[in-house]
Design a protein around this motif. Structure first.
Motif, PDB file in Angstrom:
ATOM      1  N   ASP A  29       4.675  11.999  -3.571  1.00 32.82           N
ATOM      2  CA  ASP A  29       3.730  11.009  -3.062  1.00 32.82           C
ATOM      3  C   ASP A  29       2.427  11.210  -3.830  1.00 32.82           C
ATOM      4  O   ASP A  29       1.706  12.190  -3.605  1.00 32.82           O
TER       5      ASP A  29
ATOM      6  N   GLY B 299       0.837  -1.197   0.000  1.00 27.96           N
ATOM      7  CA  GLY B 299       0.000   0.000   0.000  1.00 27.96           C
ATOM      8  C   GLY B 299       0.870   1.243   0.000  1.00 27.96           C
ATOM      9  O   GLY B 299       2.068   1.175  -0.344  1.00 27.96           O
ATOM     10  N   GLY B 300       0.282   2.372   0.401  1.00 22.34           N
ATOM     11  CA  GLY B 300       0.979   3.651   0.296  1.00 22.34           C
ATOM     12  C   GLY B 300       2.049   3.871   1.352  1.00 22.34           C
ATOM     13  O   GLY B 300       3.130   4.376   1.054  1.00 22.34           O
ATOM     14  N   ALA B 301       1.750   3.508   2.593  1.00 17.85           N
ATOM     15  CA  ALA B 301       2.714   3.769   3.666  1.00 17.85           C
ATOM     16  C   ALA B 301       4.020   3.034   3.404  1.00 17.85           C
ATOM     17  O   ALA B 301       5.108   3.618   3.505  1.00 17.85           O
TER      18      ALA B 301
ATOM     19  N   LYS C 278      -3.539   3.102  -3.734  1.00 15.27           N
ATOM     20  CA  LYS C 278      -4.945   3.460  -3.936  1.00 15.27           C
ATOM     21  C   LYS C 278      -5.437   3.229  -5.381  1.00 15.27           C
ATOM     22  O   LYS C 278      -5.798   2.125  -5.751  1.00 15.27           O
TER      23      LYS C 278
ATOM     24  N   VAL D  69       0.061   8.818  -3.925  1.00 12.88           N
ATOM     25  CA  VAL D  69      -0.820   7.739  -3.458  1.00 12.88           C
ATOM     26  C   VAL D  69      -2.279   8.135  -3.670  1.00 12.88           C
ATOM     27  O   VAL D  69      -3.100   7.332  -4.123  1.00 12.88           O
ATOM     28  N   MET D  70      -2.592   9.399  -3.375  1.00 14.85           N
ATOM     29  CA  MET D  70      -3.978   9.841  -3.527  1.00 14.85           C
ATOM     30  C   MET D  70      -4.210  10.580  -4.842  1.00 14.85           C
ATOM     31  O   MET D  70      -5.279  10.486  -5.448  1.00 14.85           O
TER      32      MET D  70
ATOM     33  N   ASN E 105       6.133   4.551   0.795  1.00 13.14           N
ATOM     34  CA  ASN E 105       6.964   5.648   1.299  1.00 13.14           C
ATOM     35  C   ASN E 105       8.121   5.145   2.158  1.00 13.14           C
ATOM     36  O   ASN E 105       9.230   5.687   2.089  1.00 13.14           O
TER      37      ASN E 105
ATOM     38  N   TYR F 125       0.076  13.935   4.723  1.00 21.18           N
ATOM     39  CA  TYR F 125      -0.075  12.593   5.291  1.00 21.18           C
ATOM     40  C   TYR F 125       0.646  11.630   4.367  1.00 21.18           C
ATOM     41  O   TYR F 125       0.435  11.649   3.153  1.00 21.18           O
ATOM     42  N   HIS F 126       1.530  10.803   4.951  1.00 24.55           N
ATOM     43  CA  HIS F 126       2.285   9.862   4.118  1.00 24.55           C
ATOM     44  C   HIS F 126       2.108   8.415   4.555  1.00 24.55           C
ATOM     45  O   HIS F 126       2.781   7.528   4.018  1.00 24.55           O
ATOM     46  N   GLY F 127       1.234   8.156   5.540  1.00 23.92           N
ATOM     47  CA  GLY F 127       0.980   6.775   5.933  1.00 23.92           C
ATOM     48  C   GLY F 127       1.164   6.556   7.417  1.00 23.92           C
ATOM     49  O   GLY F 127       1.746   7.397   8.125  1.00 23.92           O
TER      50      GLY F 127
ATOM     51  N   GLU G 123       3.376  15.593  -1.196  1.00 25.88           N
ATOM     52  CA  GLU G 123       2.202  15.206  -1.973  1.00 25.88           C
ATOM     53  C   GLU G 123       2.081  16.243  -3.087  1.00 25.88           C
ATOM     54  O   GLU G 123       2.017  17.442  -2.807  1.00 25.88           O
TER      55      GLU G 123
HETATM   56  C1  LIG Z   1      -0.828  10.901   0.181  1.00 27.64           C
HETATM   57  C2  LIG Z   1      -0.877   9.601   0.919  1.00 27.64           C
HETATM   58  N1  LIG Z   1       0.256   8.910   1.099  1.00 27.64           N
HETATM   59  C3  LIG Z   1       0.272   7.740   1.737  1.00 27.64           C
HETATM   60  C4  LIG Z   1      -0.899   7.193   2.238  1.00 27.64           C
HETATM   61  C5  LIG Z   1      -0.847   5.875   2.966  1.00 27.64           C
HETATM   62  O1  LIG Z   1      -1.384   4.877   2.172  1.00 27.64           O
HETATM   63  P1  LIG Z   1      -1.889   3.496   2.840  1.00 27.64           P
HETATM   64  O2  LIG Z   1      -3.036   3.866   3.715  1.00 27.64           O
HETATM   65  O3  LIG Z   1      -2.243   2.654   1.650  1.00 27.64           O
HETATM   66  O4  LIG Z   1      -0.758   2.936   3.604  1.00 27.64           O
HETATM   67  C6  LIG Z   1      -2.097   7.865   2.065  1.00 27.64           C
HETATM   68  C7  LIG Z   1      -3.350   7.306   2.593  1.00 27.64           C
HETATM   69  O5  LIG Z   1      -4.364   7.949   2.702  1.00 27.64           O
HETATM   70  C8  LIG Z   1      -2.095   9.104   1.395  1.00 27.64           C
HETATM   71  O6  LIG Z   1      -3.208   9.804   1.205  1.00 27.64           O
END
Ligand SMILES: Cc1ncc(COP(=O)(O)O)c(C=O)c1O
Length: 441
Positions: A247, A118-120, A276, A249-250, A123, A146-148, A214
């Motif tokens: 980042d 996933g995203g965290a 995501k 992810v979103m 990163n 927010y990065h996770g 982000e």
């Molecule tokens: C910009 C961003 N980076 C990282 C994440 C973390 O992703 P995950 O919840 O899949 O670990 C999110 C989650 O909302 C996010 O919005």
């Protein structure tokens, strides 16, 4: 109470058992009040009792192609029946094809990918790549970010979700964003870049491995950077040998009306993280994409990172099918077109409701900031907190069958990219009525 065919339990039974035996994230457990969800299709989902919601947040800004797409479901079933799992040292067709496909759509020479859950953890692994490649240890990140939720990613995170786990990973330096809230507004790109360069100088450029940002900030406010900011960050990073890590992810996979948000400004970061929308969340998958020279660094040096589910065949097959749907249904252009409609609808809301203090959207990535007082622009809830009116708004949305995120003094407008104009207007109709009700309380 009767239920439809999808569940054998009632909504109330599901909620009760979930609350008894499972933990809900970012919450005091007694405060959670989840919507029981039985099935979903397109931009809608239903409770076991058949109450319909329009999904104006694509769940967690992730179901980009919309719910229940048969093409993706078939791809998952096919992969599951042929090869549900292979360990990360194996080479699979789904992994091979997905790597090649992402190299085709990712900006510039971002041609090599490390797949995560996933995203965290995308990163987390980007931190490792950046530190190993540069031989430096500090990381810059922004406050409104927010990065996770994992150790390194939450240390990068600037928003209040970080506070509870401090002191976190050492070496993270937070910098201010170009945005300072409704009352103070925006810095110019030049002001924000001057502040950034001053911090780089004060910290010592030679100690900084990367700047994580982000591209368009998500939960902290759909912050669309002023023109020139990202190009300036790119130039500063290049000048000082700092890796620019975007980042997405979103903001990736069509959310903003481009494959990746960086494309709006023609900027190629050194590393891009994603999750995501990559699979539209049908199956978990994330990735770290890196430019060729960074990947080359690891040709004869070990990459110290690993996950049991790295390059999971189900995730890779799901991502491939999802990217196929984005292309086949022209969903990225639809996000652009519907984004223009959203801008008009947001402007109409602002013109009708004094409680709307600010609004922004890029593609189908939108937010409304609510204010107590249109003159002072005092937020309708305090920073990091909530208020009676905001709770009331959440209740009205829920009663009226609109699902979205209300956070602090904000609510989001992030529907699936497959939404059509009638559906978009339906959602905004509910929002309009809800704000009218709120103003009468
Ligand atoms: C910009 C961003 N980076 C990282 C994440 C973390 O992703 P995950 O919840 O899949 O670990 C999110 C989650 O909302 C996010 O919005």
């Amino acid at each position: 109470m009767t239920t439809t065919a999808e569940t054998s339990m009632t909504g109330a039974e599901i909620v009760e058992l979930c609350r008894k035996h499972t933990f809900f994230e970012w919450s005091a457990q007694s405060a959670v009040d989840p919507i029981p969800m039985a099935r979903a299709k397109g931009v809608y989902f239903w409770t076991p009792e058949g109450k319909r919601f329009i999904d104006f947040n694509s769940q967690l800004m992730c179901v980009n192609i919309g719910h229940g797409d048969e093409r993706v479901i078939r791809a998952i079933a096919k992969q599951a029946s042929t090869l549900a799992y292979a360990n990360p040292f194996m080479a699979t067709e789904a992994r091979a094809r997905l790597g090649a496909k992402l190299a085709e759509i990712a900006p510039g020479d971002i041609d090599v990918f490390f797949f995560t859950n996933g995203g965290a953890d995308a990163n987390e692994n980007a931190i490792k790549v950046a530190r190993a490649y540069t031989g430096r240890h500090k990381i810059l990140a922004r406050y409104r970010s927010y990065h996770g939720g994992t150790a390194g990613a939450i240390a990068l995170t600037g928003d209040p979700r970080r506070w509870a786990v401090e002191p976190g990973m050492p070496g993270v330096i937070h910098v201010l964003d170009p945005y300072h809230g409704m009352a103070r507004g925006w810095d110019t790109a030049d002001e924000a870049l001057a502040m950034l360069e001053e911090i780089i100088q004060l910290e010592g450029a030679h100690t900084i491995a990367a700047f994580f940002l982000e591209t368009v900030t998500g939960t902290n406010g759909i912050l669309v950077p002023p023109d020139g900011y990202l190009q300036g960050v790119r130039d500063l990073c290049t000048k000082h040998g700092i890796l620019m890590v975007c980042d997405e992810v979103m903001s990736g996979f069509g959310r903003t009306g481009e494959w990746f948000a960086v494309n709006h400004w023609n900027v190629v970061p050194d590393i891009i993280t994603m999750a995501k929308g990559l699979t539209s969340a049908y199956i978990p998958l994330g990735a770290v994409g890196m430019r060729q020279p960074i990947a080359d660094h690891f040709r004869d040096k070990v990459f110290y990172g690993g996950l049991t589910y790295n390059s999971h065949p189900l995730g890779c097959a799901t991502a491939l099918a999802t990217l196929g749907v984005l292309e086949e249904d022209d969903l990225i252009n639809n996000a652009k077109r519907m984004g223009r409609v959203m801008t008009t609808l947001l402007e109409e809301l602002a013109a009708t409701h004094p409680v709307v203090g600010a609004h922004r959207n890029i593609g189908l990535f939108g937010i409304v900031e609510l204010t107590k007082d249109p003159k002072t622009k005092e937020p309708l809830a305090p920073f990091g907190g909530t208020s009676e009116p905001m709770k009331q708004l959440g209740r009205i949305f829920r009663e009226e069958g609109l699902y979205t995120f209300t956070r602090w003094h904000n609510f989001f407008t992030n529907p699936p990219l497959s939404i059509n104009e009638a559906e978009l207007r339906e959602g905004f109709g509910i929002i309009d009525r809800a704000l009218t009700q709120l103003e009468q309380i």
